[in-house]
Design an enzyme around this catalytic site. Structure first.
Site, PDB file in Angstrom:
ATOM      1  N   ASN A 126       0.873  -1.180   0.000  1.00 30.74           N
ATOM      2  CA  ASN A 126       0.000   0.000   0.000  1.00 30.74           C
ATOM      3  C   ASN A 126       0.907   1.226   0.000  1.00 30.74           C
ATOM      4  OD1 ASN A 126      -1.843   2.014   0.476  1.00 30.74           O
ATOM      5  ND2 ASN A 126      -2.292   1.394   2.595  1.00 30.74           N
ATOM      6  N   LYS A 132       0.149   4.304  -0.417  1.00 25.24           N
ATOM      7  CA  LYS A 132      -0.470   5.519   0.149  1.00 25.24           C
ATOM      8  C   LYS A 132      -0.197   6.725  -0.764  1.00 25.24           C
ATOM      9  CE  LYS A 132      -0.036   3.345   4.620  1.00 25.24           C
ATOM     10  NZ  LYS A 132       0.111   3.446   6.052  1.00 25.24           N
ATOM     11  N   HIS A 169      -9.318   1.263   5.165  1.00 29.47           N
ATOM     12  CA  HIS A 169      -8.006   1.467   5.787  1.00 29.47           C
ATOM     13  C   HIS A 169      -8.150   2.438   6.954  1.00 29.47           C
ATOM     14  CE1 HIS A 169      -3.895   2.728   6.456  1.00 29.47           C
ATOM     15  NE2 HIS A 169      -3.553   1.581   5.910  1.00 29.47           N
ATOM     16  N   GLU A 180      -6.509   4.852   7.904  1.00 28.00           N
ATOM     17  CA  GLU A 180      -6.331   6.281   7.568  1.00 28.00           C
ATOM     18  C   GLU A 180      -7.594   6.843   6.931  1.00 28.00           C
ATOM     19  OE1 GLU A 180      -2.674   5.689   5.448  1.00 28.00           O
ATOM     20  OE2 GLU A 180      -1.770   5.098   7.343  1.00 28.00           O
ATOM     21  N   GLU A 190      -5.195  -4.769  10.781  1.00 27.51           N
ATOM     22  CA  GLU A 190      -4.148  -3.773  10.964  1.00 27.51           C
ATOM     23  C   GLU A 190      -4.381  -3.021  12.265  1.00 27.51           C
ATOM     24  OE1 GLU A 190      -2.294  -2.626   6.915  1.00 27.51           O
ATOM     25  OE2 GLU A 190      -4.029  -1.353   7.238  1.00 27.51           O
ATOM     26  N   GLY A 201       2.775   2.378  10.636  1.00 28.50           N
ATOM     27  CA  GLY A 201       3.722   3.466  10.433  1.00 28.50           C
ATOM     28  C   GLY A 201       4.451   3.885  11.698  1.00 28.50           C
ATOM     29  N   SER A 217       3.645  -2.067  10.215  1.00 28.14           N
ATOM     30  CA  SER A 217       5.099  -2.149  10.349  1.00 28.14           C
ATOM     31  C   SER A 217       5.692  -3.515   9.989  1.00 28.14           C
ATOM     32  CB  SER A 217       5.530  -1.727  11.760  1.00 28.14           C
ATOM     33  OG  SER A 217       5.136  -0.388  12.015  1.00 28.14           O
TER      34      SER A 217
HETATM   35  P1  PGA Z   1       3.051   0.324   7.537  1.00 28.42           P
HETATM   36  O1  PGA Z   1       1.578   0.551   6.915  1.00 28.42           O
HETATM   37  O2  PGA Z   1       3.559  -0.965   6.979  1.00 28.42           O
HETATM   38  O3  PGA Z   1       3.848   1.507   7.094  1.00 28.42           O
HETATM   39  O4  PGA Z   1       2.875   0.272   9.023  1.00 28.42           O
HETATM   40  C1  PGA Z   1       0.698  -0.499   6.758  1.00 28.42           C
HETATM   41  C2  PGA Z   1      -0.618  -0.002   6.201  1.00 28.42           C
HETATM   42  O5  PGA Z   1      -1.028   1.103   6.554  1.00 28.42           O
HETATM   43  O6  PGA Z   1      -1.276  -0.699   5.411  1.00 28.42           O
END
Ligand code: PGA
Length: 253
Positions: free
Chosen positions: A9, A11, A96, A98, A168, A174, A214
């Site tokens: 992903n 983003k 997601h 976000e 998640e 992140g 992560s």
């Molecule tokens: P990340 O993001 O691997 O940077 O933690 C995962 C995601 O948001 O799908």
């Protein structure tokens, strides 16, 4: 057997040139990745078509990060399922964290988006997961159960053929903090149990459940070795071809 999936992903990262460089890096290493692992990448809208064209002759699937629930109309700045399908995109990430926290998408809206995607014969990667506060209060199972119930549990059985789940935990996205392999396994097993209770064990066993938060080359192998973890939804570590491919190879070793 459930599909093993590693999805990147990206983003709001990578302009066109950066993305093509990243894709070249991934393509150059594809021969090392076993057929049993499906790779997906989710570029920004502006790069979807170029990614699709670049990856056409490869097994890597291009997926969208979001879409609007309506068919078409006066929704400035939005993209429809038909537009995605029109350029060859078959899969969309929905829910997601976000999108939930920054763009206020709730389970009711997400339920509509899922329905629209399925009506358009698309596959959905549906994200669920608790925030840190809920984990600290030991309410993570309630939160995830509610997300499943409100957004997905009115779907008919056959719709589940087109659903991939991504657990998640928001506190691990992140942040560099990963759920421990045991925490991931515990939640993935819980999710499968909920699906088995609501539907049946056949459907529960067939759904791929990815872990996200992560994931990186150093922890992928341990996380992916858990019984109910079928792959990863990867953010930061998917922005470098080498680390993305290394994560995909974690299934092999
Ligand atoms: P990340 O993001 O691997 O940077 O933690 C995962 C995601 O948001 O799908």
């Amino acid at each position: 057997m459930r599909k093993k999936i590693v999805a990147g992903n990206w983003k709001m990262n990578c302009d066109l040139g950066e993305m093509q460089e990243l894709l070249t890096g991934i393509k150059n290493q594809l021969k090392n990745i076993p057929d049993t692992v499906s790779l997906m990448v989710a570029p920004a809208y502006t790069n979807l078509y170029a990614a699709f064209e670049t990856l056409k002759e490869t097994p890597v699937e291009v997926v969208a990060q979001n879409m609007h629930q309506e068919k078409n109309g006066a929704f400035t700045g939005e993209i429809s399922a038909a537009m995605l399908k029109g350029i060859g995109v078959q899969t969309v990430i929905l829910g997601h964290s976000e999108r939930r926290s920054i763009f206020n998408e709730n389970n009711q809206l997400l339920k509509e988006k899922v329905q629209t995607a399925l009506d358009n014969n698309m596959q959905v990667i549906f994200c669920i997961g608790e925030e840190l506060e809920s984990r600290e209060e030991n309410k993570q199972f309630n939160v995830v159960k509610q997300q499943l119930e409100e957004a997905l549990f009115t779907l008919p059985e056959k719709a589940w053929q087109n659903i991939i789940l991504a657990y998640e935990p928001v506190w691990a996205i992140g942040t560099g903090k990963t759920a421990s392999p045991e925490q991931a396994q515990e939640m993935h097993a819980f999710i499968r149990e909920q699906i088995a209770e609501k539907y049946n064990s056949e459907i529960a066993d067939a759904v791929s459940i990815l872990y996200g938060g992560s994931v990186k080359p150093a922890n992928a192998k341990e996380i992916f070795s858990q019984t109910d973890v079928d792959g990863g939804l990867v953010g930061g570590a998917a922005l470098k071809a080498d680390s993305f491919v290394e994560i995909a190879l974690a299934f092999q070793n």
